[in-house]
Design an enzyme around this catalytic site. Structure first.
Site, PDB file in Angstrom:
ATOM      1  N   GLN A   1     -14.552   1.931   1.156  1.00 57.64           N
ATOM      2  CA  GLN A   1     -13.897   1.622  -0.123  1.00 57.64           C
ATOM      3  C   GLN A   1     -13.615   2.926  -0.879  1.00 57.64           C
ATOM      4  O   GLN A   1     -14.518   3.756  -1.065  1.00 57.64           O
ATOM      5  CB  GLN A   1     -14.776   0.702  -0.984  1.00 57.64           C
TER       6      GLN A   1
ATOM      7  N   ASN B   1     -12.980  -3.830   1.965  1.00 56.02           N
ATOM      8  CA  ASN B   1     -14.037  -2.830   2.082  1.00 56.02           C
ATOM      9  C   ASN B   1     -14.860  -2.820   0.799  1.00 56.02           C
ATOM     10  O   ASN B   1     -14.301  -2.624  -0.283  1.00 56.02           O
ATOM     11  CB  ASN B   1     -13.431  -1.435   2.294  1.00 56.02           C
TER      12      ASN B   1
ATOM     13  N   HIS C   1     -10.005  -5.384  -3.582  1.00 58.83           N
ATOM     14  CA  HIS C   1      -8.696  -5.682  -3.009  1.00 58.83           C
ATOM     15  C   HIS C   1      -8.885  -6.125  -1.566  1.00 58.83           C
ATOM     16  O   HIS C   1      -9.780  -5.652  -0.864  1.00 58.83           O
ATOM     17  CB  HIS C   1      -7.772  -4.463  -3.065  1.00 58.83           C
ATOM     18  N   PHE C   2      -8.005  -7.017  -1.157  1.00 56.61           N
ATOM     19  CA  PHE C   2      -7.904  -7.378   0.256  1.00 56.61           C
ATOM     20  C   PHE C   2      -6.752  -6.598   0.858  1.00 56.61           C
ATOM     21  O   PHE C   2      -5.717  -6.405   0.222  1.00 56.61           O
ATOM     22  CB  PHE C   2      -7.631  -8.868   0.435  1.00 56.61           C
ATOM     23  N   HIS C   3      -6.961  -6.176   2.093  1.00 59.69           N
ATOM     24  CA  HIS C   3      -5.885  -5.549   2.853  1.00 59.69           C
ATOM     25  C   HIS C   3      -5.273  -6.594   3.782  1.00 59.69           C
ATOM     26  O   HIS C   3      -6.005  -7.336   4.449  1.00 59.69           O
ATOM     27  CB  HIS C   3      -6.417  -4.444   3.769  1.00 59.69           C
TER      28      HIS C   3
ATOM     29  N   ASP D   1       0.857  -1.181   0.000  1.00 57.45           N
ATOM     30  CA  ASP D   1       0.000   0.000   0.000  1.00 57.45           C
ATOM     31  C   ASP D   1       0.904   1.247   0.000  1.00 57.45           C
ATOM     32  O   ASP D   1       1.874   1.331   0.761  1.00 57.45           O
ATOM     33  CB  ASP D   1      -0.907  -0.013   1.237  1.00 57.45           C
TER      34      ASP D   1
HETATM   35  P1  5GP Z   1      -9.885   1.040   0.279  1.00 53.48           P
HETATM   36  O1  5GP Z   1     -10.079   2.274   1.101  1.00 53.48           O
HETATM   37  O2  5GP Z   1     -10.537   1.158  -1.086  1.00 53.48           O
HETATM   38  O3  5GP Z   1     -10.274  -0.233   0.993  1.00 53.48           O
HETATM   39  O4  5GP Z   1      -8.337   0.911   0.076  1.00 53.48           O
HETATM   40  C1  5GP Z   1      -7.635   1.527  -0.955  1.00 53.48           C
HETATM   41  C2  5GP Z   1      -6.169   1.451  -0.592  1.00 53.48           C
HETATM   42  O5  5GP Z   1      -5.408   1.732  -1.763  1.00 53.48           O
HETATM   43  C3  5GP Z   1      -5.763   2.475   0.464  1.00 53.48           C
HETATM   44  O6  5GP Z   1      -5.186   1.792   1.584  1.00 53.48           O
HETATM   45  C4  5GP Z   1      -4.758   3.362  -0.243  1.00 53.48           C
HETATM   46  O7  5GP Z   1      -3.703   3.758   0.571  1.00 53.48           O
HETATM   47  C5  5GP Z   1      -4.286   2.483  -1.395  1.00 53.48           C
HETATM   48  N1  5GP Z   1      -3.887   3.200  -2.583  1.00 53.48           N
HETATM   49  C6  5GP Z   1      -4.563   4.204  -3.203  1.00 53.48           C
HETATM   50  N2  5GP Z   1      -3.905   4.595  -4.309  1.00 53.48           N
HETATM   51  C7  5GP Z   1      -2.786   3.826  -4.378  1.00 53.48           C
HETATM   52  C8  5GP Z   1      -1.702   3.772  -5.302  1.00 53.48           C
HETATM   53  O8  5GP Z   1      -1.616   4.501  -6.283  1.00 53.48           O
HETATM   54  N3  5GP Z   1      -0.740   2.822  -5.066  1.00 53.48           N
HETATM   55  C9  5GP Z   1      -0.798   1.985  -3.991  1.00 53.48           C
HETATM   56  N4  5GP Z   1       0.198   1.103  -3.837  1.00 53.48           N
HETATM   57  N5  5GP Z   1      -1.801   2.031  -3.099  1.00 53.48           N
HETATM   58  C10 5GP Z   1      -2.775   2.933  -3.292  1.00 53.48           C
END
Ligand code: 5GP
Ligand code: ZN
Length: 136
Positions: A93, A86, A99-101, A30
């Site tokens: 989200q 999420n 995606h999985f974290h 991330d």
């Molecule tokens: P969400 O909030 O959709 O569950 O998680 C999205 C994740 O993607 C966040 O933890 C954010 O930091 C990560 N993220 C957003 N843009 C980028 C990017 O350009 N590169 C990487 N490696 N992570 C990203």
């Protein structure tokens, strides 16, 4: 998906710190980690969320995630790890490519908020259970 940041990563148009890839999945750090080692696991095909992704792809993502979690544990020696996904803006989200974290945790880090537990009455459990069982 031309406006999807993760599709752009997959296409090589945006750089990423790749940890692993195979035919179906891509794993990378991330860019804005909540804790050290915060990692994302995505399918190479664009599916929006939990409701969009086919069951077999979902299963495979979970299998790869487990393998990555074990590698993170070896390297980071964390105390625990949150594994979550999420779906929907209300759930946090922000990137609409599923995606999985993997979110490593250390005792007392307070890195993720919890929820406030409630104590509903019997009608809540009985009513909801009846509705849901019908759907399953
Ligand atoms: P969400 O909030 O959709 O569950 O998680 C999205 C994740 O993607 C966040 O933890 C954010 O930091 C990560 N993220 C957003 N843009 C980028 C990017 O350009 N590169 C990487 N490696 N992570 C990203
Ligand atoms: Zn995408």
């Amino acid at each position: 998906m031309s406006d999807c940041v993760f599709c752009k990563i997959l296409a090589g148009d945006i750089p990423s710190h790749k940890l692993y890839e195979d035919e179906h999945t891509y794993v990378f750090l991330d860019a804005f980690p909540g804790t050290k080692g915060h990692t994302l696991i995505i399918p190479k095909k664009h599916y929006e969320d939990l409701f969009d992704i086919p069951n077999d792809q979902m299963t495979y993502l979970v299998q790869v995630s487990q393998k990555v979690a074990k590698a993170l544990r070896e390297v980071l020696n964390f105390d625990g790890i949150n594994f979550f996904q999420n779906t929907g803006t209300a759930a946090g989200q922000t990137v609409f490519h599923i995606h999985f974290h993997l979110f490593p945790r250390w005792s007392g880090d307070n890195a993720l908020g919890g929820w406030s537990a409630t104590t509903p009455d019997k009608d809540y459990f009985e009513g909801l259970k009846k509705q849901l069982i019908k759907m399953l």
